[in-house]
Design a protein around this motif. Sequence first.
Motif, PDB file in Angstrom:
ATOM      1  N   MET A   5     -20.842 -28.190 -22.328  1.00 44.04           N
ATOM      2  CA  MET A   5     -19.993 -27.397 -21.428  1.00 44.04           C
ATOM      3  C   MET A   5     -20.491 -27.670 -20.018  1.00 44.04           C
ATOM      4  N   TYR A   6     -19.593 -28.031 -19.153  1.00 46.47           N
ATOM      5  CA  TYR A   6     -19.941 -28.341 -17.778  1.00 46.47           C
ATOM      6  C   TYR A   6     -19.497 -27.202 -16.861  1.00 46.47           C
ATOM      7  N   TYR A   7     -20.398 -26.802 -15.993  1.00 42.75           N
ATOM      8  CA  TYR A   7     -20.140 -25.710 -15.061  1.00 42.75           C
ATOM      9  C   TYR A   7     -20.359 -26.180 -13.634  1.00 42.75           C
ATOM     10  N   CYS A   8     -19.549 -25.680 -12.726  1.00 42.79           N
ATOM     11  CA  CYS A   8     -19.890 -25.846 -11.318  1.00 42.79           C
ATOM     12  C   CYS A   8     -20.439 -24.525 -10.804  1.00 42.79           C
ATOM     13  N   ALA A   9     -21.261 -24.621  -9.791  1.00 44.74           N
ATOM     14  CA  ALA A   9     -21.914 -23.445  -9.243  1.00 44.74           C
ATOM     15  C   ALA A   9     -22.135 -23.633  -7.759  1.00 44.74           C
TER      16      ALA A   9
ATOM     17  N   GLY B 174     -30.916 -19.964  -6.870  1.00 49.66           N
ATOM     18  CA  GLY B 174     -29.927 -19.759  -5.816  1.00 49.66           C
ATOM     19  C   GLY B 174     -28.475 -19.835  -6.219  1.00 49.66           C
ATOM     20  N   TYR B 175     -28.183 -20.257  -7.419  1.00 55.19           N
ATOM     21  CA  TYR B 175     -26.786 -20.427  -7.820  1.00 55.19           C
ATOM     22  C   TYR B 175     -26.259 -19.102  -8.355  1.00 55.19           C
ATOM     23  N   ASN B 176     -25.677 -18.338  -7.473  1.00 54.42           N
ATOM     24  CA  ASN B 176     -25.196 -17.009  -7.840  1.00 54.42           C
ATOM     25  C   ASN B 176     -23.736 -16.996  -8.273  1.00 54.42           C
ATOM     26  N   TYR B 177     -23.050 -18.078  -8.040  1.00 53.54           N
ATOM     27  CA  TYR B 177     -21.623 -18.118  -8.341  1.00 53.54           C
ATOM     28  C   TYR B 177     -21.344 -19.277  -9.290  1.00 53.54           C
ATOM     29  N   TRP B 178     -20.643 -18.954 -10.382  1.00 55.79           N
ATOM     30  CA  TRP B 178     -20.399 -19.927 -11.431  1.00 55.79           C
ATOM     31  C   TRP B 178     -18.937 -19.934 -11.835  1.00 55.79           C
ATOM     32  N   GLY B 179     -18.472 -21.097 -12.228  1.00 54.38           N
ATOM     33  CA  GLY B 179     -17.158 -21.183 -12.822  1.00 54.38           C
ATOM     34  C   GLY B 179     -17.231 -20.846 -14.304  1.00 54.38           C
ATOM     35  N   GLN B 180     -16.084 -20.894 -14.948  1.00 52.18           N
ATOM     36  CA  GLN B 180     -16.015 -20.518 -16.357  1.00 52.18           C
ATOM     37  C   GLN B 180     -16.430 -21.645 -17.295  1.00 52.18           C
ATOM     38  N   GLY B 181     -16.516 -22.845 -16.758  1.00 55.51           N
ATOM     39  CA  GLY B 181     -16.935 -23.980 -17.567  1.00 55.51           C
ATOM     40  C   GLY B 181     -15.779 -24.782 -18.113  1.00 55.51           C
ATOM     41  N   THR B 182     -16.021 -26.056 -18.343  1.00 57.84           N
ATOM     42  CA  THR B 182     -15.026 -26.929 -18.965  1.00 57.84           C
ATOM     43  C   THR B 182     -15.756 -27.818 -19.965  1.00 57.84           C
ATOM     44  N   GLN B 183     -15.198 -27.942 -21.142  1.00 60.29           N
ATOM     45  CA  GLN B 183     -15.865 -28.663 -22.225  1.00 60.29           C
ATOM     46  C   GLN B 183     -15.634 -30.164 -22.101  1.00 60.29           C
ATOM     47  N   VAL B 184     -16.717 -30.895 -22.270  1.00 59.36           N
ATOM     48  CA  VAL B 184     -16.653 -32.355 -22.341  1.00 59.36           C
ATOM     49  C   VAL B 184     -17.218 -32.775 -23.688  1.00 59.36           C
ATOM     50  N   THR B 185     -16.435 -33.514 -24.443  1.00 59.01           N
ATOM     51  CA  THR B 185     -16.861 -33.983 -25.752  1.00 59.01           C
ATOM     52  C   THR B 185     -16.708 -35.491 -25.810  1.00 59.01           C
ATOM     53  N   VAL B 186     -17.806 -36.159 -26.119  1.00 53.62           N
ATOM     54  CA  VAL B 186     -17.807 -37.614 -26.178  1.00 53.62           C
ATOM     55  C   VAL B 186     -18.133 -38.037 -27.606  1.00 53.62           C
ATOM     56  N   SER B 187     -17.237 -38.769 -28.206  1.00 60.05           N
ATOM     57  CA  SER B 187     -17.429 -39.203 -29.588  1.00 60.05           C
ATOM     58  C   SER B 187     -17.898 -40.661 -29.624  1.00 60.05           C
ATOM     59  N   SER B 188     -18.670 -40.958 -30.646  1.00 57.13           N
ATOM     60  CA  SER B 188     -19.211 -42.324 -30.763  1.00 57.13           C
ATOM     61  C   SER B 188     -18.250 -43.229 -31.504  1.00 57.13           C
TER      62      SER B 188
END
Length: 125
Positions: free
Chosen positions: A93-97, A111-125
Amino acid sequence: QVQLAESGGGSVQAGGSLRLSCAASGYSDSRHCMGWFRQAPGKEREGVALISAGGGVTYYADSVKGRFTISQDNAKNTVYLQMNSLKPEDTAMYYCAASFWTVCYSSPRMGYNYWGQGTQVTVSS
């Protein structure tokens, strides 16, 4: 109130690319750091890439150097993470802050007091 909204996650095969976006709103202080962090199941959240408001400070985790690029469009208040040559170990799960400290730290606890909800990254082999 600072709000961050990520988008652009998804599922790709190894070697593929994705571009994540983080739209920010609700603040006018230009002295900030924006970071991308990720958290895989059972692992701690880790810093992936950072950029200061002026673009003068950037950071990349060793595991993504040469493959990921962080950038920002100040006019759009948006930060991007271009991810190339994706590997299965990039799955998370990738988040920006946002941090308004004077120094940009790679630790999500600094110091990262503000976060997004996240976005899933899935990499298959």
